[in-house]
Design an enzyme around this catalytic site. Structure first.
Site, PDB file in Angstrom:
ATOM      1  N   GLU A 161       5.933  -1.660  11.410  1.00 35.68           N
ATOM      2  CA  GLU A 161       4.629  -2.336  11.480  1.00 35.68           C
ATOM      3  C   GLU A 161       4.917  -3.821  11.361  1.00 35.68           C
ATOM      4  O   GLU A 161       5.283  -4.311  10.292  1.00 35.68           O
ATOM      5  CB  GLU A 161       3.718  -1.872  10.339  1.00 35.68           C
ATOM      6  CG  GLU A 161       2.390  -2.627  10.314  1.00 35.68           C
ATOM      7  CD  GLU A 161       1.618  -2.395   9.012  1.00 35.68           C
ATOM      8  OE1 GLU A 161       1.683  -1.277   8.451  1.00 35.68           O
ATOM      9  OE2 GLU A 161       0.975  -3.354   8.551  1.00 35.68           O
ATOM     10  N   LYS A 191      -5.866   2.957   6.221  1.00 41.80           N
ATOM     11  CA  LYS A 191      -4.879   2.319   5.355  1.00 41.80           C
ATOM     12  C   LYS A 191      -5.469   2.306   3.938  1.00 41.80           C
ATOM     13  O   LYS A 191      -6.686   2.191   3.771  1.00 41.80           O
ATOM     14  CB  LYS A 191      -4.608   0.901   5.846  1.00 41.80           C
ATOM     15  CG  LYS A 191      -3.681   0.077   4.954  1.00 41.80           C
ATOM     16  CD  LYS A 191      -3.257  -1.208   5.639  1.00 41.80           C
ATOM     17  CE  LYS A 191      -2.657  -2.196   4.655  1.00 41.80           C
ATOM     18  NZ  LYS A 191      -1.326  -2.651   5.042  1.00 41.80           N
ATOM     19  N   ARG A 197       1.291 -11.970  10.140  1.00 41.78           N
ATOM     20  CA  ARG A 197       1.283 -13.023   9.113  1.00 41.78           C
ATOM     21  C   ARG A 197       2.189 -14.171   9.482  1.00 41.78           C
ATOM     22  O   ARG A 197       2.177 -15.213   8.845  1.00 41.78           O
ATOM     23  CB  ARG A 197       1.752 -12.438   7.783  1.00 41.78           C
ATOM     24  CG  ARG A 197       0.721 -11.538   7.175  1.00 41.78           C
ATOM     25  CD  ARG A 197       1.264 -10.871   5.945  1.00 41.78           C
ATOM     26  NE  ARG A 197       0.824  -9.507   5.903  1.00 41.78           N
ATOM     27  CZ  ARG A 197       1.191  -8.642   4.990  1.00 41.78           C
ATOM     28  NH1 ARG A 197       2.043  -8.989   4.046  1.00 41.78           N
ATOM     29  NH2 ARG A 197       0.729  -7.422   5.025  1.00 41.78           N
TER      30      ARG A 197
HETATM   31  C1  3PG Z   1       1.330  -4.607   3.132  1.00 46.94           C
HETATM   32  O1  3PG Z   1       0.967  -5.540   3.790  1.00 46.94           O
HETATM   33  O2  3PG Z   1       1.051  -3.450   3.440  1.00 46.94           O
HETATM   34  C2  3PG Z   1       2.011  -4.929   1.881  1.00 46.94           C
HETATM   35  O3  3PG Z   1       2.144  -6.289   1.717  1.00 46.94           O
HETATM   36  C3  3PG Z   1       3.351  -4.292   1.721  1.00 46.94           C
HETATM   37  O4  3PG Z   1       3.423  -4.175   0.370  1.00 46.94           O
HETATM   38  P1  3PG Z   1       4.708  -4.486  -0.522  1.00 46.94           P
HETATM   39  O5  3PG Z   1       5.212  -5.838  -0.086  1.00 46.94           O
HETATM   40  O6  3PG Z   1       4.182  -4.468  -1.928  1.00 46.94           O
HETATM   41  O7  3PG Z   1       5.684  -3.387  -0.246  1.00 46.94           O
END
Ligand code: 3PG
Length: 212
Positions: free
Chosen positions: A40, A128, A44
């Site tokens: 994914e 999600k 960003r």
């Molecule tokens: C996301 O965007 O799904 C999260 O930022 C991923 O989460 P993590 O960095 O805590 O693993």
């Protein structure tokens, strides 16, 4: 393609923040070498869309999603780049309608029963769950399955190794995600060996908890 069945089989989705699209193909190869068949790529960073395009063009056997899709006007660009599904931290009617028009499967973000019901009403059953660790983790998934069994979830956000068995035991889990395997820093450093090693370690934990 039955996206939910595919995600269930893959079990894990690495959430990617990438600063240089030239890293996208070697990153995907490193993930594949570690047994991970999905990515994914979030929007960003500026390079997100170009990274998706590079992976799609490479022909590598990887399910490619686009993450952090927050506006309807982003949807056509994502489809054009080659994204096979979209993930959003939340849900708006406009985003849902744009994804439907573009035939792009969308996983809208939810954290409350009402949000789940709104997404279900709009026709989205694969959701999600973000930020999962803050909103109750696997216990939340288990609890929501009772009244809303038609919804399945991809939890992300703060998921640690020790949480994995709990998530995999939830009947309404599609796949879980994190940035732990392929962090922004590891990608920027082109540390493909470390990413493959982390992928193998995580997939071994997944296999131990749920045969894939
Ligand atoms: C996301 O965007 O799904 C999260 O930022 C991923 O989460 P993590 O960095 O805590 O693993």
């Amino acid at each position: 393609m039955d996206l939910n069945a595919t995600l269930r089989k893959l079990s894990y989705v690495p959430v990617i923040e990438i600063d240089d699209a030239a890293n996208a193909v070697p990153l995907t190869e490193a993930l594949l070498a570690g047994g991970i068949g999905c990515i994914e790529v979030t929007l960003r960073t500026e390079a997100g869309l170009a990274a998706i395009r590079a992976v799609a063009k490479s022909g590598l056997p990887v399910l490619t999603g686009v993450g952090t899709v927050t506006r309807a006007d982003q949807v056509l660009m994502c489809v054009d780049a080659g994204a096979q599904f979209a993930v959003s931290p939340g849900f708006t009617e406009a985003l849902g309608a744009a994804c439907r028009r573009a035939n792009l499967p969308l996983l809208p973000g939810t954290v409350t029963p009402s949000e789940v019901m709104i997404a279900l009403d709009a026709g989205f059953t694969m959701l999600k769950f973000f930020p999962a660790s803050i909103y109750g983790g696997a216990a939340w998934l288990k609890a929501i399955h009772g009244p809303l069994p038609q919804a399945t979830f991809c939890p992300t956000g703060g998921i640690r190794d020790e949480d994995i068995p709990g998530y995999l035991a939830c009947p309404n889990l599609s796949a879980f995600g994190s940035s732990a395997v392929a962090s922004r820093a590891l990608i920027a450093a082109k540390n493909w060996d470390e990413i493959t090693a982390r992928a193998k370690k995580l997939m071994a934990m997944v296999c131990a908890a749920r045969p894939v």
